[in-house]
Motif scaffolding. Structure first.
Motif, PDB file in Angstrom:
ATOM      1  N   ALA A 189       0.834  -1.210   0.000  1.00  7.74           N
ATOM      2  CA  ALA A 189       0.000   0.000   0.000  1.00  7.74           C
ATOM      3  C   ALA A 189       0.862   1.250   0.000  1.00  7.74           C
TER       4      ALA A 189
ATOM      5  N   GLU B 269      -5.441  -1.300  -1.740  1.00  9.65           N
ATOM      6  CA  GLU B 269      -4.505  -0.171  -1.826  1.00  9.65           C
ATOM      7  C   GLU B 269      -5.256   1.153  -1.856  1.00  9.65           C
TER       8      GLU B 269
ATOM      9  N   SER C  52       2.206   1.826  -3.435  1.00  4.47           N
ATOM     10  CA  SER C  52       1.178   2.361  -4.333  1.00  4.47           C
ATOM     11  C   SER C  52       0.901   3.833  -4.019  1.00  4.47           C
TER      12      SER C  52
END
Length: 391
Positions: free
Chosen positions: A2, A118, A5
């Protein structure tokens, strides 16, 4: 993953804002026990000869079990609000030449990631401008409450203007939010019965039986949902309008400014649900004894003012007489909100519930209550006895 991203989203934002080879610094920040579904981050994007970007991001941290109990569309709500709804509101204000100081203020939106696991949203970092959140363990005071309700009135007035000026477009947006009603209905069913037991456990003995009888005969999830649809003027409400979802600061001239954030719980319901939610989650009994009438009057005054700036007649859109009648009818929602929300709102940081790990929504009802909870809950119960609603 995450975090990786999020960095990619920030890199794209930097490029869109004319950065060539920026330095990007991302740091986690504590929610202080006020946020259970997200991790929060501050972001600084800098480069020589460029104005530094100070950003804020939330990354969703909800586990598989809870995700399965929620509609997938919930994770795209905030993007829809910032990109579509709040932009429409801004256009409406501009079209009516609403003075800048009279417009709704919200954080600037920069971008998002909608990929599963995400999900994130990136906004301006209001803290960099001096904004802070209110201490959730303290009751709001009059100055803060009045400013918060003023912002709420602007938000609701814009929903009313949207529905009046663009009825078909408004209806289409409302349909996109329909899933929220079913989701919250399910959550309330899961929370409410257990929260009744929590409430009764701190209720004084002389009031316990009368309170239980009132709850058994007058309040259920279904009656609350019916109340939500009974208003003459239904709006797109915030859905979680409490101090933890607002930011405030004192300006150089000494005036206070309050900005609403966290729009992922938006619902199509009575505007009074936001107002009562704010009052019964953010104030104590002493504040309500002194200011309940003043604050509810203040809301309608500010709503009427905002409607006039948008070219609407408040005596037609939401007359004071209708408003006062509906406020009286919807008061039980204040008790319902306190029963469901106060255990979480007043919980100590170390006992705050989590949506990570394992388990479903039961995680949100299994946490301990904090030492402030009995006082705040009994204050609400005292209100309803004092007002003669419970006899």
């Amino acid at each position: 993953m995450a975090m990786e991203s999020l960095r990619k989203v920030v890199e794209d934002i930097a490029k869109e804002n004319g950065f060539g080879k920026p330095e990007i610094v991302i740091n986690p920040i504590s929610t202080g026990g006020a946020n259970y579904s997200s991790e929060l981050f501050t972001i600084v994007v800098s480069e020589d000869a460029k104005e530094t970007l100070h950003l804020f991001s939330k990354i969703i941290i909800i586990n598989e079990t809870i995700r399965a109990q929620m509609p997938p569309a919930i994770f795209d709500v905030e993007r829809l609000i910032y990109v579509d709804l709040l932009k429409k509101y801004e256009d409406i204000e501009i079209s009516h030449n609403v003075p800048p100081e009279k417009r709704l203020v919200v954080p600037k939106y920069y971008g998002c990631n909608t990929k599963k696991f995400e999900e994130s949203v990136v906004l301006e970092n209001l803290a960099e401008k001096g904004f802070i959140t209110y201490d959730r363990f303290k009751s709001v005071d009059w100055e803060y409450a009045a400013k918060a309700v003023k912002s709420l009135a602007k938000f609701h007035a814009l929903s009313m203007a949207y529905s009046e000026e663009y009825p078909q477009e408004f209806e289409e947006f409302v349909k996109k939010m329909d899933f929220q009603k079913e989701m919250f209905l399910g959550m309330f069913h899961q929370f409410y019965e257990q929260r009744i037991e929590t409430t009764l456990s701190v209720t004084t003995e002389e009031r316990k039986s009368k309170l239980k009888k009132y709850l058994d005969t007058h309040i259920s999830v279904e009656t609350i949902m019916k109340l939500s649809e009974s208003s003459q003027r239904i709006v797109l409400s915030h859905g979680d309008y409490r101090p933890s979802n607002l930011m405030h600061k004192y300006n150089e001239d000494g005036t206070l400014q309050v900005i609403p954030v966290d729009f992922q719980t938006i619902q199509y319901t009575s505007p009074l649900f936001d107002l009562l939610y704010f009052i019964f989650t953010g104030s104590d009994e002493k504040f309500r004894r002194q200011h309940f009438q003043d604050l509810t009057d203040h809301y309608h005054q500010e709503l009427s003012s905002a409607l006039r700036y948008l070219g609407l007649n408040p005596d037609i859109i939401y007359p004071k007489r209708t408003y006062e009648y509906e406020l009286k009818e919807l008061l039980p929602y204040g008790l319902f909100v306190a029963i469901v929300g106060l255990p979480i709102i007043t919980v100590e940081l170390e006992d705050a519930p989590s949506m990570q790990g394992e388990g479903g929504f039961e995680n949100m009802t299994s946490s301990k209550t904090g030492p402030l909870y009995p006082e705040r809950m009994n204050g609400v119960i005292n209100d309803f006895f004092r007002w003669g609603i419970i006899e």
